[in-house]
Scaffold this motif. Sequence first.
Motif, short mmCIF file in Angstrom:
data_model
loop_
_atom_site.label_atom_id
_atom_site.label_comp_id
_atom_site.label_asym_id
_atom_site.label_seq_id
_atom_site.Cartn_x
_atom_site.Cartn_y
_atom_site.Cartn_z
N ARG A 35 0.81 -1.14 0.18
CA ARG A 35 0.04 -0.09 0.18
C ARG A 35 1.27 1.26 -0.07
O ARG A 35 1.54 1.71 1.18
CB ARG A 35 -1.12 -0.14 1.39
N SER A 36 1.08 1.89 -1.04
CA SER A 36 2.43 2.51 -1.62
C SER A 36 2.06 3.95 -0.61
O SER A 36 3.25 4.51 -0.08
CB SER A 36 2.05 2.97 -3.29
N LYS A 37 0.88 4.37 -0.50
CA LYS A 37 0.40 5.25 0.47
C LYS A 37 0.55 5.55 1.72
O LYS A 37 0.68 6.34 2.10
CB LYS A 37 -0.89 5.85 0.43
N LEU A 38 0.88 3.79 2.52
CA LEU A 38 0.67 3.68 3.94
C LEU A 38 2.38 4.25 3.88
O LEU A 38 3.35 3.45 3.84
CB LEU A 38 0.62 2.75 4.07
N LYS A 39 2.99 5.44 4.47
CA LYS A 39 4.39 5.36 4.63
C LYS A 39 4.69 5.63 6.38
O LYS A 39 4.49 5.76 6.53
CB LYS A 39 4.50 6.81 4.26
N VAL A 40 5.51 4.76 6.52
CA VAL A 40 6.31 4.98 7.60
C VAL A 40 7.03 5.86 8.86
O VAL A 40 8.14 5.68 7.24
CB VAL A 40 6.71 3.39 8.53
N LEU A 41 6.86 6.43 9.30
CA LEU A 41 8.30 7.75 9.61
C LEU A 41 8.21 7.91 10.20
O LEU A 41 7.58 7.21 11.47
CB LEU A 41 7.27 8.98 9.07
N VAL A 42 9.64 8.37 10.95
CA VAL A 42 10.28 8.38 12.30
C VAL A 42 9.13 9.37 13.40
O VAL A 42 8.50 10.69 12.48
CB VAL A 42 11.63 9.04 12.58
N LEU A 216 15.25 11.55 25.17
CA LEU A 216 16.13 12.77 26.11
C LEU A 216 16.20 11.77 27.87
O LEU A 216 14.34 11.90 27.56
CB LEU A 216 15.09 14.06 26.10
N THR A 217 16.28 12.00 27.95
CA THR A 217 16.51 11.42 30.22
C THR A 217 15.17 13.20 30.29
O THR A 217 15.76 14.01 29.69
CB THR A 217 18.15 11.58 30.61
N GLY A 218 15.17 12.59 30.88
CA GLY A 218 13.79 13.06 31.31
C GLY A 218 13.01 13.50 30.50
O GLY A 218 11.59 14.02 31.11
N GLY A 219 12.56 13.08 29.95
CA GLY A 219 11.21 12.88 29.20
C GLY A 219 12.00 14.10 27.72
O GLY A 219 12.24 14.82 27.52
N GLY A 220 10.72 13.62 26.47
CA GLY A 220 10.93 14.18 24.86
C GLY A 220 11.79 13.72 23.87
O GLY A 220 12.40 12.04 24.58
N PHE A 221 12.12 14.08 23.02
CA PHE A 221 12.39 13.48 21.87
C PHE A 221 13.05 14.11 21.34
O PHE A 221 12.62 15.02 21.07
CB PHE A 221 11.74 11.91 21.33
N LEU A 222 14.74 13.63 20.74
CA LEU A 222 15.47 15.31 19.20
C LEU A 222 14.85 13.80 18.11
O LEU A 222 15.26 13.17 18.55
CB LEU A 222 16.65 15.63 19.70
N VAL A 223 14.54 15.00 16.71
CA VAL A 223 14.76 14.42 15.89
C VAL A 223 16.33 14.64 14.99
O VAL A 223 16.12 16.46 14.92
CB VAL A 223 13.44 14.61 15.06
N ASP A 224 16.98 14.35 14.83
CA ASP A 224 18.16 14.96 14.16
C ASP A 224 17.79 14.70 12.23
O ASP A 224 17.50 13.25 12.47
CB ASP A 224 19.52 13.95 14.20
N THR A 225 17.79 15.67 11.54
CA THR A 225 18.26 15.44 10.32
C THR A 225 19.04 15.71 9.28
O THR A 225 20.55 16.57 9.56
CB THR A 225 16.95 16.45 9.50
#
Length: 302
Positions: A35-42, A216-225
Motif C-alpha cells: 500500500r504505497s500510500k502508507l508510509k512509516v515515518l520517524v 531525552l533523559t527526563g522526557g521528550g525526543f529529539l529528531v536529527d535530520t
Amino acid sequence: MTKEGLVLSGVGGRYHLLCEGETVVASLRGRVKDRSKLKVLVGDRVTVSMQEDGGATIEGVLPRRSLLKRRSPGGGRGVRAVAANLDQVVAVGAVQRPDWDSFLMDRFLVVAEANQLSALIVANKSDLAGDSAALLEPYKRAGYQTLATSTINGEGIAALREKLAGHVSLFTGPTGAGKSSLLNAIQPGLSLRTGEVSRRAGAGRHTTVSAEMHALTGGGFLVDTPGLRDIGLWGVAPEEVADAFPEFRVYAGKCKFDNCRHVEEPKCAVKAATEGGEIAIARLESYRRLLLEAHEAARPWR
Ligand SMILES: Nc1nc2c(ncn2[C@@H]2O[C@H](COP(=O)(O)OP(=O)(O)OP(=O)(O)O)[C@@H](O)[C@H]2O)c(=O)[nH]1
Ligand SMILES: [Mg+2]
Ligand SMILES: [Zn+2]
C-alpha cells in the motif's frame, strides 16, 4: 503477540523501534509495503507483531497528531513527509561556517508554519566572529523564540535543553550548521557523528544521512535530520504565504485593499511597517520571493 512501538529510524526497509523501553528492529509487513500510500515515518506510533524467532513486523500506523511535509529535493514535484507527531521544529543556522542564510531560514519557518508546528530559531557557533544577536533580531521582533548557542563554549545549551524537555523536537537547517553537535551537547552519551565543514564542502556530503529520533533523559525526543541545501514549500497556497509570517498579521488587516498581497499595492500597511522598522526588510523580501514561488507551484502541472 502485538505491541505498540515508536519509530526511531527507518533506512532501507529496516526500522528501529522503541518498544516498551527496548529497541527492536522491525520490517514492514508485505501488505503494508504494497500500500504505497502508507508510509512509516520517524516519530510514528505503530503496531508491531513479535515473532517467536525474535523478528518483528510493523502491522500498521496509529493516527498522527502532526506531520512535517515538504517538497521533494531538487525542485521535484512530489511531497516528502519527514517525520510524524512532532511538537516543534528547531531551525538551526550557523553564525559562520557556513554563513547564515536568512532566506533559507525563512523558508524553514514557512514550512513549519504551514505544517502548524511552532519553531525555535537557533544561531549556533556563537563562539565564532559574528553578531548572533543581530542575526536573530528580526525573528525576535517577529515573535519567535530565539537562542544563540555554542557547542564549543556551552553558551545557550542549558537554555536550549530546557526548551526541549518533554517535547518532540525536530532539528533542521543547512548542512554543517551543527545540528548533530547540538544534540550531542544536549544529551551526553549520544555520540552522533559530526563532520568537518571544510572537508564536506568539497565533497558535497552530509554527515547525517537520515532522520533519527533520540530519547531525552527526563522526557521528550529529539529528531536529527540531514542538512538541507534548500527546502521546497509544499501545499502552501499563495494566499497562505503571508499567514506564515507571524509579524505581518497585525498589519495585514490594515492595508487599503482587503486582498492586498503586500507587493506593490498602494497604502500597504505591511510595507509601511517595514519602512517604520517594525518589520525587517529581509523578511518582507523573503515573503515576496516565497509568494512568487507559491504561485509557480500552484500552476497546474499535471
Ligand atoms: N566553532 C563551532 N563549531 C561547531 C559548533 N557546533 C558544531 N561545530 C562544528 O561544525 C561542524 C559541523 O557540525 P555537525 O554537527 O556535523 O553539523 P550538522 O548540522 O549535523 O551537519 P549535517 O549532518 O551534514 O547536516 C563540525 O566540525 C562541528 O565540530 C559550534 O558551536 N562552534
Ligand atoms: Mg548532522
Ligand atoms: Zn499590504
